[in-house]
Design a protein around this motif. Sequence first.
Motif, PDB file in Angstrom:
ATOM      1  N   GLN A  93      38.794 -27.887  -2.599  1.00 47.50           N
ATOM      2  CA  GLN A  93      39.772 -28.314  -3.400  1.00 47.50           C
ATOM      3  C   GLN A  93      39.325 -29.407  -4.519  1.00 47.50           C
ATOM      4  O   GLN A  93      39.983 -29.263  -5.765  1.00 47.50           O
ATOM      5  N   VAL A  94      38.494 -30.106  -3.703  1.00 45.56           N
ATOM      6  CA  VAL A  94      37.799 -30.381  -5.753  1.00 45.56           C
ATOM      7  C   VAL A  94      36.686 -29.976  -5.733  1.00 45.56           C
ATOM      8  O   VAL A  94      36.873 -29.942  -7.369  1.00 45.56           O
ATOM      9  N   LYS A  95      36.225 -28.541  -5.689  1.00 46.48           N
ATOM     10  CA  LYS A  95      35.781 -28.051  -6.973  1.00 46.48           C
ATOM     11  C   LYS A  95      36.391 -27.173  -7.045  1.00 46.48           C
ATOM     12  O   LYS A  95      35.955 -25.979  -8.441  1.00 46.48           O
ATOM     13  N   MET A 127      37.001 -38.881  -4.184  1.00 45.55           N
ATOM     14  CA  MET A 127      36.760 -40.426  -4.756  1.00 45.55           C
ATOM     15  C   MET A 127      36.343 -41.171  -4.297  1.00 45.55           C
ATOM     16  O   MET A 127      35.840 -41.185  -2.761  1.00 45.55           O
ATOM     17  N   GLY A 128      35.329 -41.862  -5.439  1.00 45.28           N
ATOM     18  CA  GLY A 128      34.867 -42.696  -5.056  1.00 45.28           C
ATOM     19  C   GLY A 128      33.354 -42.306  -4.594  1.00 45.28           C
ATOM     20  O   GLY A 128      32.157 -42.811  -4.495  1.00 45.28           O
ATOM     21  N   PHE A 129      32.959 -41.731  -5.640  1.00 47.09           N
ATOM     22  CA  PHE A 129      31.803 -40.807  -5.656  1.00 47.09           C
ATOM     23  C   PHE A 129      31.962 -40.343  -7.573  1.00 47.09           C
ATOM     24  O   PHE A 129      32.992 -40.276  -7.795  1.00 47.09           O
ATOM     25  N   PRO A 161      22.948 -48.430  -6.447  1.00 41.68           N
ATOM     26  CA  PRO A 161      22.732 -49.349  -5.955  1.00 41.68           C
ATOM     27  C   PRO A 161      23.710 -50.412  -5.012  1.00 41.68           C
ATOM     28  O   PRO A 161      22.912 -50.815  -4.004  1.00 41.68           O
ATOM     29  N   ARG A 162      24.929 -51.089  -6.108  1.00 40.78           N
ATOM     30  CA  ARG A 162      25.637 -51.080  -4.641  1.00 40.78           C
ATOM     31  C   ARG A 162      26.004 -50.927  -3.548  1.00 40.78           C
ATOM     32  O   ARG A 162      26.792 -51.461  -2.742  1.00 40.78           O
ATOM     33  N   ALA A 163      26.404 -49.446  -3.856  1.00 45.07           N
ATOM     34  CA  ALA A 163      26.857 -48.707  -1.919  1.00 45.07           C
ATOM     35  C   ALA A 163      26.246 -48.396  -1.404  1.00 45.07           C
ATOM     36  O   ALA A 163      26.183 -48.867   0.021  1.00 45.07           O
ATOM     37  N   SER A 217      24.120 -30.861  -8.171  1.00 39.03           N
ATOM     38  CA  SER A 217      23.715 -30.675  -9.189  1.00 39.03           C
ATOM     39  C   SER A 217      24.280 -31.376 -10.823  1.00 39.03           C
ATOM     40  O   SER A 217      24.456 -31.458 -11.862  1.00 39.03           O
ATOM     41  N   ARG A 218      25.529 -32.345  -9.963  1.00 39.53           N
ATOM     42  CA  ARG A 218      26.231 -32.545 -11.539  1.00 39.53           C
ATOM     43  C   ARG A 218      25.615 -34.322 -11.217  1.00 39.53           C
ATOM     44  O   ARG A 218      26.244 -35.109 -11.772  1.00 39.53           O
ATOM     45  N   LYS A 219      24.937 -34.444 -10.020  1.00 37.75           N
ATOM     46  CA  LYS A 219      24.947 -35.909  -9.726  1.00 37.75           C
ATOM     47  C   LYS A 219      26.031 -37.195  -9.482  1.00 37.75           C
ATOM     48  O   LYS A 219      25.777 -38.263 -10.847  1.00 37.75           O
ATOM     49  N   PRO A 270      28.020 -41.451  -3.842  1.00 37.02           N
ATOM     50  CA  PRO A 270      28.631 -42.179  -3.716  1.00 37.02           C
ATOM     51  C   PRO A 270      28.601 -43.720  -4.482  1.00 37.02           C
ATOM     52  O   PRO A 270      27.483 -43.312  -4.776  1.00 37.02           O
ATOM     53  N   ASN A 271      29.836 -44.284  -5.155  1.00 38.18           N
ATOM     54  CA  ASN A 271      29.751 -45.436  -6.273  1.00 38.18           C
ATOM     55  C   ASN A 271      30.183 -46.436  -4.811  1.00 38.18           C
ATOM     56  O   ASN A 271      30.745 -45.986  -3.573  1.00 38.18           O
ATOM     57  N   VAL A 272      30.033 -47.721  -5.419  1.00 42.49           N
ATOM     58  CA  VAL A 272      30.625 -49.247  -4.111  1.00 42.49           C
ATOM     59  C   VAL A 272      31.608 -48.479  -3.517  1.00 42.49           C
ATOM     60  O   VAL A 272      31.883 -49.302  -2.968  1.00 42.49           O
TER      61      VAL A 272
HETATM   62  N1  ACO Z   1      35.040 -35.344  -8.040  1.00 47.19           N
HETATM   63  C1  ACO Z   1      34.631 -34.762  -7.981  1.00 47.19           C
HETATM   64  N2  ACO Z   1      34.254 -33.568  -9.481  1.00 47.19           N
HETATM   65  C2  ACO Z   1      33.419 -34.857 -10.325  1.00 47.19           C
HETATM   66  C3  ACO Z   1      33.858 -36.136  -9.911  1.00 47.19           C
HETATM   67  C4  ACO Z   1      35.119 -36.364  -8.362  1.00 47.19           C
HETATM   68  N3  ACO Z   1      34.394 -37.565  -8.029  1.00 47.19           N
HETATM   69  N4  ACO Z   1      33.442 -37.036 -11.065  1.00 47.19           N
HETATM   70  C5  ACO Z   1      33.121 -35.818 -11.885  1.00 47.19           C
HETATM   71  N5  ACO Z   1      32.941 -34.595 -11.735  1.00 47.19           N
HETATM   72  C6  ACO Z   1      32.980 -33.672 -12.110  1.00 47.19           C
HETATM   73  C7  ACO Z   1      33.822 -33.522 -13.109  1.00 47.19           C
HETATM   74  O1  ACO Z   1      34.622 -32.766 -12.993  1.00 47.19           O
HETATM   75  C8  ACO Z   1      32.658 -33.006 -14.343  1.00 47.19           C
HETATM   76  O2  ACO Z   1      32.007 -31.261 -14.015  1.00 47.19           O
HETATM   77  P1  ACO Z   1      32.065 -30.271 -15.058  1.00 47.19           P
HETATM   78  O3  ACO Z   1      31.003 -30.201 -16.240  1.00 47.19           O
HETATM   79  O4  ACO Z   1      32.050 -29.218 -13.957  1.00 47.19           O
HETATM   80  O5  ACO Z   1      33.347 -29.871 -16.108  1.00 47.19           O
HETATM   81  C9  ACO Z   1      31.387 -33.479 -14.173  1.00 47.19           C
HETATM   82  O6  ACO Z   1      31.497 -33.640 -12.679  1.00 47.19           O
HETATM   83  C10 ACO Z   1      31.267 -34.501 -15.144  1.00 47.19           C
HETATM   84  O7  ACO Z   1      32.432 -35.283 -14.623  1.00 47.19           O
HETATM   85  P2  ACO Z   1      33.128 -35.819 -15.802  1.00 47.19           P
HETATM   86  O8  ACO Z   1      33.990 -36.388 -15.710  1.00 47.19           O
HETATM   87  O9  ACO Z   1      32.363 -35.867 -17.133  1.00 47.19           O
HETATM   88  O10 ACO Z   1      32.300 -37.956 -15.688  1.00 47.19           O
HETATM   89  P3  ACO Z   1      32.624 -39.456 -16.303  1.00 47.19           P
HETATM   90  O11 ACO Z   1      31.335 -40.426 -16.478  1.00 47.19           O
HETATM   91  O12 ACO Z   1      33.059 -38.734 -17.100  1.00 47.19           O
HETATM   92  O13 ACO Z   1      33.680 -39.773 -15.411  1.00 47.19           O
HETATM   93  C11 ACO Z   1      34.316 -41.221 -13.155  1.00 47.19           C
HETATM   94  C12 ACO Z   1      33.389 -40.819 -14.335  1.00 47.19           C
HETATM   95  C13 ACO Z   1      35.362 -41.084 -14.109  1.00 47.19           C
HETATM   96  C14 ACO Z   1      33.953 -42.533 -12.527  1.00 47.19           C
HETATM   97  C15 ACO Z   1      34.332 -39.663 -12.759  1.00 47.19           C
HETATM   98  O14 ACO Z   1      33.415 -38.959 -11.183  1.00 47.19           O
HETATM   99  C16 ACO Z   1      35.327 -40.074 -11.795  1.00 47.19           C
HETATM  100  O15 ACO Z   1      36.614 -40.107 -11.436  1.00 47.19           O
HETATM  101  N6  ACO Z   1      35.032 -40.559  -9.897  1.00 47.19           N
HETATM  102  C17 ACO Z   1      36.075 -40.706  -8.914  1.00 47.19           C
HETATM  103  C18 ACO Z   1      36.765 -42.267  -9.054  1.00 47.19           C
HETATM  104  C19 ACO Z   1      35.763 -43.575  -8.554  1.00 47.19           C
HETATM  105  O16 ACO Z   1      35.418 -42.766  -7.785  1.00 47.19           O
HETATM  106  N7  ACO Z   1      35.555 -44.462  -9.505  1.00 47.19           N
HETATM  107  C20 ACO Z   1      34.978 -45.658  -9.482  1.00 47.19           C
HETATM  108  C21 ACO Z   1      34.175 -45.255 -10.430  1.00 47.19           C
HETATM  109  S1  ACO Z   1      32.758 -47.243  -9.731  1.00 47.19           S
HETATM  110  C22 ACO Z   1      34.192 -48.646 -10.270  1.00 47.19           C
HETATM  111  O17 ACO Z   1      34.485 -48.346 -11.623  1.00 47.19           O
HETATM  112  C23 ACO Z   1      33.391 -49.476  -9.801  1.00 47.19           C
END
Ligand code: ACO
Length: 435
Positions: free
Chosen positions: A296-298, A307-309, A319-321, A361-363, A366-368
């Motif tokens: 579903q995520v893909k 979420m959390g990624f 590094p906080r993670a 591939s999208r680097k 996990p975040n904190v």
């Molecule tokens: N799950 C699946 N796919 C993702 C995720 C994710 N969590 N995060 C990014 N991607 C994908 C995007 O769909 C995009 O794919 P594409 O290139 O095929 O279109 C690619 O990775 C790049 O993503 P962007 O949205 O351009 O990255 P951006 O830097 O704008 O977003 C963000 C960063 C908002 C944190 C995003 O990764 C996200 O929504 N993560 C989930 C929410 C989350 O964990 N937030 C916490 C942030 S840390 C904090 O506040 C302490």
Amino acid sequence: MTNSETKATLSFSDGSASLEMPIYKGSVGPDVIDIRKLYGATGMFTYDPGFMSTAACNSSITYIDGDKGELLYRGYPIEQLAVNGGDFLETCYLLLNGELPNATQKTEFVDTVTKHTMVHEQMQFFFRGFRRDAHPMSVLVGTVGALASFYHDSLDINDPHHREVSAIRLIAKMPTLVAMAYKYSIGQPFVYPRNDLSYSANFMHMMFSTPCEPYKVNEVLVRALDRILILHADHEQNASTSTVRLAGSSGANPFACIAAGIACLWGPAHGGANEAALSMLEEIGSVDNIPEFIAQVKDKNSGVKLMGFGHRVYKNYDPRAKLMRETCYEVLNELGLQDDPLFKLAMALEKIALEDEYFVSRKLYPNVDFYSGIVQRALGIPTSLFTGIFALARTVGWIAQWKEMISDPEQKIGRPRQLFVGSPKRDVPPIDQRG
Ligand code: ACO
């Protein structure tokens, strides 16, 4: 900030204009091109939604190298501060003052913060005005903003002493307000702060003591909370910090600015992610359901994110993670919850995601927030309060950045411009001639 010998030249292919712009070097990190003369010279703005290539200020507080996965507060690596850097109040002192405190400075600072932990008695009436099921972030936006109505003696932003007192008040009173929001939501009496306890132990006391039973301080859990606070204390020019700076650029008082930061932090793409990450784990339910969830995520049409990624700046492991993952093990061991099904699920999800081509591939690492929810849940903090804890920790970062901005001679009211794509000027037609 030093001037680079190199200059940037912007020239238009039709030869209509050319502009030489200075380049500045920071102490580390990317250089910046000074585009302030661009509009005057060319009549054009830059276009950068999401500030992907824009440095909105200069700052000496926090530095992140997203590719290396490095986070420094005033030059000190987060790993050293979390492990050898003393408690959260030491980090607060560092962020506010630029240097770690010596023993005397530490004692004085702790003493000053501790003397401000109580809130005005009338604050309780604000809480009582909320529905019991109000989201704590809504309560915090309201009550932190309301502090400005009580502390008129620290609202003159042009007076350094007032700024200092407001900073201390905010750091000292946030735990009290967050705990009050929790107590109100569960119908228990508010618990007054205890100034003989450390900052984090006092917060646990205000959260978990009742008139019938005091909270017994558990050092492992208090240390875990302290680490959560240290790891979330500041994070450079993120969305909520930029919100605080923008609100403050108009000369608004610090309590109003921090309330604006809390509002921004509430969003699920920012501070709300730890709550969202835990809800996601609960929704997935079991390791067997992970493949279906990952599919579903893909699927871009599903709107589902892991979420959390992912992180705007870290394109490597946050590094906080790593530190929060360690704390997760410590807390679960202490509480005998090593087999916690949600933690096991999180570990399995992390392993699969780190090996999956989509995430690699999208680097996306996990975040904190991926771990902080599990730790907070184990500490007994309800999911709806997770972002409130984040706000409590980030208050020092917001206020340090706000103070830095106010003292910056280059500070101006923040006023972005736009690329206008609406209708050009037209006449208002009479109502019977409208489509
Ligand atoms: N799950 C699946 N796919 C993702 C995720 C994710 N969590 N995060 C990014 N991607 C994908 C995007 O769909 C995009 O794919 P594409 O290139 O095929 O279109 C690619 O990775 C790049 O993503 P962007 O949205 O351009 O990255 P951006 O830097 O704008 O977003 C963000 C960063 C908002 C944190 C995003 O990764 C996200 O929504 N993560 C989930 C929410 C989350 O964990 N937030 C916490 C942030 S840390 C904090 O506040 C302490």
